[in-house]
Design a protein around this motif. Structure first.
Motif, PDB file in Angstrom:
ATOM      1  N   LEU A 233      75.299 -12.368   3.494  1.00 38.56           N
ATOM      2  CA  LEU A 233      74.789 -12.109   4.169  1.00 38.56           C
ATOM      3  C   LEU A 233      73.971 -12.966   4.802  1.00 38.56           C
ATOM      4  O   LEU A 233      73.055 -13.099   5.810  1.00 38.56           O
ATOM      5  CB  LEU A 233      74.992 -10.338   4.538  1.00 38.56           C
ATOM      6  N   GLY A 234      72.514 -12.609   3.521  1.00 34.15           N
ATOM      7  CA  GLY A 234      71.072 -13.903   3.931  1.00 34.15           C
ATOM      8  C   GLY A 234      71.229 -15.158   3.666  1.00 34.15           C
ATOM      9  O   GLY A 234      70.851 -14.952   5.457  1.00 34.15           O
ATOM     10  N   PHE A 235      72.737 -15.876   3.958  1.00 36.99           N
ATOM     11  CA  PHE A 235      72.684 -17.155   4.338  1.00 36.99           C
ATOM     12  C   PHE A 235      73.211 -16.694   6.195  1.00 36.99           C
ATOM     13  O   PHE A 235      72.480 -17.642   7.134  1.00 36.99           O
ATOM     14  CB  PHE A 235      73.940 -17.575   3.829  1.00 36.99           C
ATOM     15  N   ILE A 236      73.832 -16.243   6.365  1.00 40.74           N
ATOM     16  CA  ILE A 236      74.037 -16.443   7.728  1.00 40.74           C
ATOM     17  C   ILE A 236      73.081 -15.586   8.205  1.00 40.74           C
ATOM     18  O   ILE A 236      72.435 -16.183   9.492  1.00 40.74           O
ATOM     19  CB  ILE A 236      75.385 -15.071   8.011  1.00 40.74           C
ATOM     20  N   LEU A 237      72.268 -14.451   7.790  1.00 41.75           N
ATOM     21  CA  LEU A 237      70.709 -14.136   8.706  1.00 41.75           C
ATOM     22  C   LEU A 237      69.451 -15.511   8.695  1.00 41.75           C
ATOM     23  O   LEU A 237      68.883 -15.316   9.616  1.00 41.75           O
ATOM     24  CB  LEU A 237      70.434 -13.517   8.065  1.00 41.75           C
ATOM     25  N   GLN A 238      69.698 -16.122   7.835  1.00 45.80           N
ATOM     26  CA  GLN A 238      68.449 -17.579   7.524  1.00 45.80           C
ATOM     27  C   GLN A 238      69.416 -18.785   8.694  1.00 45.80           C
ATOM     28  O   GLN A 238      68.267 -18.886   8.900  1.00 45.80           O
ATOM     29  CB  GLN A 238      68.539 -17.899   6.457  1.00 45.80           C
ATOM     30  N   HIS A 239      70.189 -18.710   8.636  1.00 44.64           N
ATOM     31  CA  HIS A 239      71.060 -20.184   9.490  1.00 44.64           C
ATOM     32  C   HIS A 239      71.021 -20.458  10.859  1.00 44.64           C
ATOM     33  O   HIS A 239      71.101 -19.044  11.513  1.00 44.64           O
ATOM     34  CB  HIS A 239      72.148 -20.405   9.106  1.00 44.64           C
ATOM     35  N   ASP A 240      69.896 -21.551  11.479  1.00 43.62           N
ATOM     36  CA  ASP A 240      70.474 -20.826  12.885  1.00 43.62           C
ATOM     37  C   ASP A 240      71.009 -21.599  13.253  1.00 43.62           C
ATOM     38  O   ASP A 240      72.404 -22.597  13.747  1.00 43.62           O
ATOM     39  CB  ASP A 240      69.065 -22.449  13.310  1.00 43.62           C
ATOM     40  N   TRP A 241      72.115 -20.599  14.004  1.00 41.79           N
ATOM     41  CA  TRP A 241      73.066 -20.943  15.270  1.00 41.79           C
ATOM     42  C   TRP A 241      72.768 -21.139  16.104  1.00 41.79           C
ATOM     43  O   TRP A 241      71.443 -21.247  17.897  1.00 41.79           O
ATOM     44  CB  TRP A 241      74.398 -19.205  15.279  1.00 41.79           C
ATOM     45  N   ALA A 242      74.053 -21.221  17.253  1.00 38.59           N
ATOM     46  CA  ALA A 242      74.222 -21.998  18.395  1.00 38.59           C
ATOM     47  C   ALA A 242      73.680 -20.977  20.163  1.00 38.59           C
ATOM     48  O   ALA A 242      73.007 -21.188  20.641  1.00 38.59           O
ATOM     49  CB  ALA A 242      75.546 -22.318  18.695  1.00 38.59           C
ATOM     50  N   GLY A 243      73.723 -19.329  19.435  1.00 37.00           N
ATOM     51  CA  GLY A 243      73.412 -18.861  19.839  1.00 37.00           C
ATOM     52  C   GLY A 243      74.091 -17.400  19.762  1.00 37.00           C
ATOM     53  O   GLY A 243      74.006 -17.275  18.654  1.00 37.00           O
ATOM     54  N   PRO A 244      72.980 -16.389  20.551  1.00 33.72           N
ATOM     55  CA  PRO A 244      72.632 -14.975  20.034  1.00 33.72           C
ATOM     56  C   PRO A 244      74.402 -14.108  19.819  1.00 33.72           C
ATOM     57  O   PRO A 244      74.643 -13.120  18.982  1.00 33.72           O
ATOM     58  CB  PRO A 244      72.503 -14.208  21.108  1.00 33.72           C
ATOM     59  N   ASP A 245      75.794 -14.343  20.514  1.00 32.92           N
ATOM     60  CA  ASP A 245      77.080 -14.502  19.973  1.00 32.92           C
ATOM     61  C   ASP A 245      77.794 -14.662  19.052  1.00 32.92           C
ATOM     62  O   ASP A 245      78.223 -13.574  18.246  1.00 32.92           O
ATOM     63  CB  ASP A 245      77.919 -14.536  20.954  1.00 32.92           C
ATOM     64  N   ARG A 246      77.003 -15.422  18.062  1.00 32.58           N
ATOM     65  CA  ARG A 246      77.225 -15.323  16.316  1.00 32.58           C
ATOM     66  C   ARG A 246      76.473 -13.626  15.909  1.00 32.58           C
ATOM     67  O   ARG A 246      76.736 -12.987  14.374  1.00 32.58           O
ATOM     68  CB  ARG A 246      76.498 -16.401  15.531  1.00 32.58           C
ATOM     69  N   LEU A 247      75.376 -13.645  16.080  1.00 34.01           N
ATOM     70  CA  LEU A 247      74.727 -11.767  15.950  1.00 34.01           C
ATOM     71  C   LEU A 247      75.619 -10.897  15.796  1.00 34.01           C
ATOM     72  O   LEU A 247      75.521 -10.271  15.661  1.00 34.01           O
ATOM     73  CB  LEU A 247      73.411 -12.289  15.838  1.00 34.01           C
ATOM     74  N   GLU A 248      75.689 -11.281  17.496  1.00 36.12           N
ATOM     75  CA  GLU A 248      76.743  -9.310  18.222  1.00 36.12           C
ATOM     76  C   GLU A 248      78.030  -9.287  17.328  1.00 36.12           C
ATOM     77  O   GLU A 248      78.415  -8.416  17.398  1.00 36.12           O
ATOM     78  CB  GLU A 248      77.187 -10.327  19.123  1.00 36.12           C
ATOM     79  N   ALA A 249      78.821 -10.983  16.944  1.00 40.46           N
ATOM     80  CA  ALA A 249      79.683 -10.707  16.895  1.00 40.46           C
ATOM     81  C   ALA A 249      79.815 -10.131  14.949  1.00 40.46           C
ATOM     82  O   ALA A 249      80.235  -9.794  14.286  1.00 40.46           O
ATOM     83  CB  ALA A 249      80.715 -12.139  16.137  1.00 40.46           C
ATOM     84  N   LEU A 250      79.054 -10.667  14.257  1.00 43.22           N
ATOM     85  CA  LEU A 250      78.702 -10.322  13.207  1.00 43.22           C
ATOM     86  C   LEU A 250      77.871  -8.351  12.995  1.00 43.22           C
ATOM     87  O   LEU A 250      78.946  -7.550  11.944  1.00 43.22           O
ATOM     88  CB  LEU A 250      77.205 -11.182  12.110  1.00 43.22           C
ATOM     89  N   ALA A 251      77.398  -8.072  14.012  1.00 41.04           N
ATOM     90  CA  ALA A 251      77.163  -6.423  14.377  1.00 41.04           C
ATOM     91  C   ALA A 251      78.041  -6.151  14.296  1.00 41.04           C
ATOM     92  O   ALA A 251      78.569  -4.683  13.776  1.00 41.04           O
ATOM     93  CB  ALA A 251      76.274  -6.718  14.841  1.00 41.04           C
ATOM     94  N   GLU A 252      79.030  -5.880  15.651  1.00 40.46           N
ATOM     95  CA  GLU A 252      80.259  -5.752  15.754  1.00 40.46           C
ATOM     96  C   GLU A 252      81.534  -5.789  14.078  1.00 40.46           C
ATOM     97  O   GLU A 252      81.806  -4.539  14.196  1.00 40.46           O
ATOM     98  CB  GLU A 252      81.289  -6.801  16.463  1.00 40.46           C
ATOM     99  N   MET A 253      81.444  -6.447  13.377  1.00 40.09           N
ATOM    100  CA  MET A 253      82.169  -6.370  12.058  1.00 40.09           C
ATOM    101  C   MET A 253      81.872  -5.476  10.757  1.00 40.09           C
ATOM    102  O   MET A 253      82.310  -4.432  10.876  1.00 40.09           O
ATOM    103  CB  MET A 253      81.987  -7.744  11.678  1.00 40.09           C
TER     104      MET A 253
END
Length: 423
Positions: free
Chosen positions: A194-214
């Motif tokens: 989880l820490g790595f996902i939140l530290q990584h620079d993803w291409a768009g906000p949809d990645r965090l939306e997917a993470l929150a949904e899961m």
């Protein structure tokens, strides 16, 4: 998954270890019940062959070579007999161990099968992880993706994680993107993934939306996230994405009802409590705490039903900024004068709503929306009176709401526009 799978796997597993005829007879009865429900003769013939071989004493069974084993495993997986395939992997590992790693993962039914192959072939996990991580697309479409999520170093999995967080479909015999990610996060008690996902620079906000949904939909993943988010946020190099994740969870909490509302609001309060009790501070931790306090105020001012109140937990700070009241008054002198004007308007025959509207405006409240006007649905400001609305939908104001400065006191009631309703 195939509804017959678990029972069939149990039959073959029992036969594989049975040493007395009574167990074989019981397994035979169970198998005949299963077989009677299989109408496809191709898969039925395969199951008959498997049952026939496993019914023999262990020293009399003929085991397939790697090519034939691969064919049968593929056939079973395509019919979603995943547990059954797992039993066969264990029974046939001597032959399957002759396959190269990438050939084996193409028939492996689950992550545990890959771990078993590594053990049988004496392949170090680090070497297997490096080889599989080099081809993220293939790993995502096989059980290798699940195994890498559960065992690999997060820093080497960015391309694979990107595939999971874009919610791409997977073969039907594999866990969905959210199930696989939830399983990995639930096992990651220290929060490294989880820490790595939140530290990584993803291409768009949809990645965090997917993470929150899961996280929201999986109870165990939510518990693990709640325990780890404070520690992640407290890092001096923590990024704003931590607060963005919490904001997505807060929005979901505002829309939730019943047990889910209780679970999500209590989780937000727990995250905030964790940050407060740690005694540590960072810009990201302060941002997370700000989101939680703000969402708590929104929930407090918009939750009116007694049942909803019983399912709602919030974190508050009694020293929240605001105008200090004078004496026993809960409004300033100027505000009290505005209320007195409202009484005068009522005496002059104005309707109750008109009187309240004037008083609200004089006290500094700002209306949200005007009846009949179109708007884009935002659950923070709008209350769905039709049901089923999603953020971003086109809606129409039914009744105005009210805000004071940045605080939502009462959400405006909205309904789907005619165009959206017809769709």
């Amino acid at each position: 998954m195939n509804p017959l799978d678990r029972k069939l796997a149990g039959v073959l597993k029992a036969l594989n270890i049975a040493k007395v005829s009574a167990k074989v007879e019981t397994a035979g009865k169970d198998y005949r019940q299963i077989r009677g429900r299989v109408v496809d003769e191709r898969i039925g013939g395969l199951l008959d062959d498997l049952f026939g071989e496993f019914s023999k004493p262990a020293d009399q069974r003929s085991r397939p070579d790697a090519t034939r084993a691969t064919e049968m495993l593929n056939e079973l997986r395509s019919r979603e007999f995943v547990d059954t395939a797992r039993v066969l992997v264990v029974a046939w590992m001597d032959a399957l161990a002759q396959l190269p790693l990438k050939a084996f993962v193409n028939v492996a039914p689950d992550a545990r099968s890959i771990a078993l192959w590594c053990k049988k072939t004496k392949t170090k996990a680090e070497a297997a992880q490096q080889e599989l991580a080099s081809d993220s697309a293939t790993s995502y479409a096989t059980a290798a993706g699940d195994w890498l999520l559960q065992t690999g170093k997060p820093s080497s999995l960015a391309p694979l994680l990107a595939l999971f967080l874009t919610r791409q479909s997977r073969p039907k015999f594999l866990p969905s993107w959210s199930e696989a990610l939830a399983t990995a996060l639930a096992k990651d008690k220290r929060g490294a993934l989880l820490g790595f996902i939140l530290q990584h620079d993803w291409a768009g906000p949809d990645r965090l939306e997917a993470l929150a949904e899961m996280i929201r939909l999986d109870r165990t993943a939510l518990q693990v996230a709640v325990e780890n988010i404070p520690q992640i946020a407290e890092r001096k190099d923590a990024k704003p994405s931590v607060a963005e994740l919490v904001k997505h969870l807060a929005t979901a909490a505002l829309l939730a009802e019943g047990a889910e509302r209780k679970r999500l609001t209590a989780s937000l309060a727990r995250i905030g409590t964790g940050i407060v009790l740690s005694g540590k501070s960072s810009p990201a931790a302060e941002a997370v705490l700000s989101v939680i306090l703000e969402s708590g105020r929104h929930v407090l001012t918009t939750t009116r039903a007694d049942e909803a109140k019983q399912q709602t937990w919030i974190l508050q700070n009694l020293a929240a900024p605001g105008e200090k009241p004078s004496g026993g008054l809960h409004v300033t002198l100027e505000g009290a004068q505005h209320l007195a004007v409202a009484f005068e308007k009522a005496d002059q025959g104005f309707g109750p709503r008109d009187v309240l509207t004037v008083a609200a405006r004089n006290l500094g409240l700002t209306p949200i929306g005007r009846k009949g006007d179109p708007v884009i649905y935002n659950p923070i400001e709008h209350e769905d009176v039709t049901g089923g609305l999603l953020p971003g939908d086109k809606v129409v104001f039914q009744e105005e709401g009210w805000r004071w400065r940045n605080e939502i006191l009462m959400r405006a009631k909205v309904a789907a526009s005619e165009g959206e309703r017809n769709v």
